[in-house]
Design a protein around this motif. Sequence first.
Motif, short mmCIF file in Angstrom:
data_model
loop_
_atom_site.label_atom_id
_atom_site.label_comp_id
_atom_site.label_asym_id
_atom_site.label_seq_id
_atom_site.Cartn_x
_atom_site.Cartn_y
_atom_site.Cartn_z
N SER A 228 0.82 -1.22 0.00
CA SER A 228 0.00 0.00 0.00
C SER A 228 0.84 1.26 0.00
O SER A 228 0.34 2.33 -0.35
CB SER A 228 -0.93 0.01 1.22
OG SER A 228 -0.18 -0.04 2.42
N GLN B 16 2.56 2.67 -4.11
CA GLN B 16 1.77 3.09 -5.28
C GLN B 16 1.49 1.88 -6.18
O GLN B 16 1.77 1.89 -7.38
CB GLN B 16 2.49 4.20 -6.05
CG GLN B 16 2.79 5.43 -5.23
CD GLN B 16 3.75 6.38 -5.91
OE1 GLN B 16 4.14 6.18 -7.06
NE2 GLN B 16 4.16 7.40 -5.19
N CYS B 17 0.93 0.85 -5.60
CA CYS B 17 0.61 -0.40 -6.33
C CYS B 17 1.85 -1.03 -6.95
O CYS B 17 1.79 -1.60 -8.05
CB CYS B 17 -0.46 -0.15 -7.39
SG CYS B 17 -1.99 0.52 -6.77
N GLU C 282 -0.19 4.57 -11.05
CA GLU C 282 -1.39 3.90 -10.56
C GLU C 282 -1.52 2.48 -11.12
O GLU C 282 -2.53 2.10 -11.72
CB GLU C 282 -2.66 4.70 -10.91
CG GLU C 282 -2.55 6.21 -10.77
CD GLU C 282 -2.18 6.68 -9.37
OE1 GLU C 282 -2.14 5.85 -8.46
OE2 GLU C 282 -1.92 7.87 -9.21
N GLY C 283 -0.46 1.68 -10.96
CA GLY C 283 -0.52 0.30 -11.43
C GLY C 283 -0.58 0.19 -12.94
O GLY C 283 -1.16 -0.76 -13.48
N HIS D 220 -4.21 -3.34 -0.83
CA HIS D 220 -4.57 -2.82 -2.14
C HIS D 220 -5.43 -1.56 -1.99
O HIS D 220 -5.71 -1.11 -0.88
CB HIS D 220 -5.29 -3.90 -2.95
CG HIS D 220 -4.39 -5.01 -3.38
ND1 HIS D 220 -3.77 -5.03 -4.61
CD2 HIS D 220 -3.96 -6.12 -2.73
CE1 HIS D 220 -3.03 -6.12 -4.72
NE2 HIS D 220 -3.13 -6.80 -3.58
N TRP D 221 -5.87 -1.02 -3.13
CA TRP D 221 -6.58 0.25 -3.16
C TRP D 221 -7.78 0.24 -2.21
O TRP D 221 -8.49 -0.74 -2.09
CB TRP D 221 -7.04 0.51 -4.61
CG TRP D 221 -7.83 1.76 -4.77
CD1 TRP D 221 -7.38 3.05 -4.70
CD2 TRP D 221 -9.22 1.85 -5.04
NE1 TRP D 221 -8.40 3.92 -4.89
CE2 TRP D 221 -9.56 3.22 -5.11
CE3 TRP D 221 -10.23 0.90 -5.23
CZ2 TRP D 221 -10.85 3.67 -5.35
CZ3 TRP D 221 -11.52 1.35 -5.47
CH2 TRP D 221 -11.81 2.71 -5.54
#
Length: 535
Positions: A301, A304-305, A430-431, A469-470
Amino acid sequence: MTSPSPFTGKIFGIGLSRTGTQSLTAALQMLGFDAVHWRQTVWFLEYDWHSIHPRKSDFEKHQAFADTPIALTYKELDAMFPGSRFILTTRDIDSWCASVTRHIAYTARNDWTLAADLIHTELYGEKPLDGPCLQIAYEKHLADVRIYFQDRLDDLLVLNICSGAGWEDLCRFLDCPVPAAPFPLKGQSSKKEPGKKRSLLVRTRKRIKAGLTNWYPRWSRPKPKPLSEIALKYSSNCDNPILLFSTIRNERERLPAFLEYYRALKVDHFFIVDNDSTDNAQDFLLDQSDVSLFHTTEPFSQSQCGNRWRKELASRFAPGCWCLFIDADELLIYPHGPSIPLPTLCDYLDREKTTALYSILLDMYPDGPLEQAHFSANEKPWETCPMFELDTIRLGQQATGGVRSRLFDVAPCLCKFVLFKNLPGVEIAEGAHVQRGAIPSALRGAVLHFKFDHTFWDSAAEEARRKQHWQAGAEYQKYAQQITRLKETSFVYPGSQRFRNADQLRQLGLLRTTKDFESFVNNLPGPCPFPQALV
């Protein structure tokens, strides 16, 4: 604002972008019309893989509309709303080409959306940054409009705001009194240079609204932990290498097929960050001569992924190189892939002067219960999990939906920029769902996502507990809530399709090729059949 016009029908501004459409919208508002521009009209369209259509219910909410969504769909809008009036804004073609080139380049680098990509491709063709192609598109649009209205000249006003046309022509056309205020001129002072960045606040608000980030102030972030170097085997002894960067956690079962696939696509080296796996993934990777292995115990976390770890390694080992930021359960395909390898594709992207390939994430699943899906050396991943669906994917500003939306009531972002050139100013975030500073290609790829196998339910329960995760694992919590209901069932439904090859996805509209790319491929030495099965 002047007194209302006696005209109560719809008004459509059908000029192309950068022909004074913002000025026209402002003028219509000053005349008392409920007029909207791009930021609203782009949401009024229905997007699918092959076409774009206006949604009547949304156009019923306002009276006047302008900008490229209207220029693209004016014929359908005319049929939907008989008795409408149309305004074609024009401009000197040379100044228009220069202005729209700057505008599209800025949008591509700083405010890219799927909707803009689809609309610009429909209106301007496959090479929207090419001057001659833009000129052809402009002249074609004007000619099409004039032919369409040749027997209805009273319904069309041609207005060159950039050359001084204004209130007199517009008010005569709409039966309005001429206002005392000057005609509004918008957009002239807002020419943004391609490299100009929006404020941090604006960009952060957009990412939060899109649900793509957990944002918190920089000063409150935990200090990043350095990556531990387990085995560095990379030697930069080849020109223009293709380098892959990935983060893993307990992916041992997927790794053999993952490495085999990308080796076949001619990836030169793999940089893998192990986020404290508890399986024997590290032992397997240490035996691979083309894998450099790193380790971290830092919480996912806070990375940033995983993007910060990959960026750290890419900045160190891959400046100026074509890179893949991709997960171990993701396989990239593209038109003619894998019959042409990644170095050949990247050579074309360099000739095209683009710096990223946009792809749609396509969730794959087995044709029976997930418990039966075991990845092995004897089967390709798309043989173990051959099913996918397109009819549940929603296209708009981004792509979302799919099987996860259908079964778990989540809305995953399906836009991916996994292949890009690591140049100054280019950022994949962002992944790999977001890019900033890159120029996406007119080609479109797909990322086959093999999340749903026999390990999924245990992984979902673990990630729901870990909250890494998000949104503290909110999506995984929804997965975990459905374990009892779905564990013994198949994900297949009437809209499911069985994957065959890349050409199938091209015919369905998921992959996108261009005439230039087809010509490039046809001129390559040796046979390059299309369709090409992924076997």
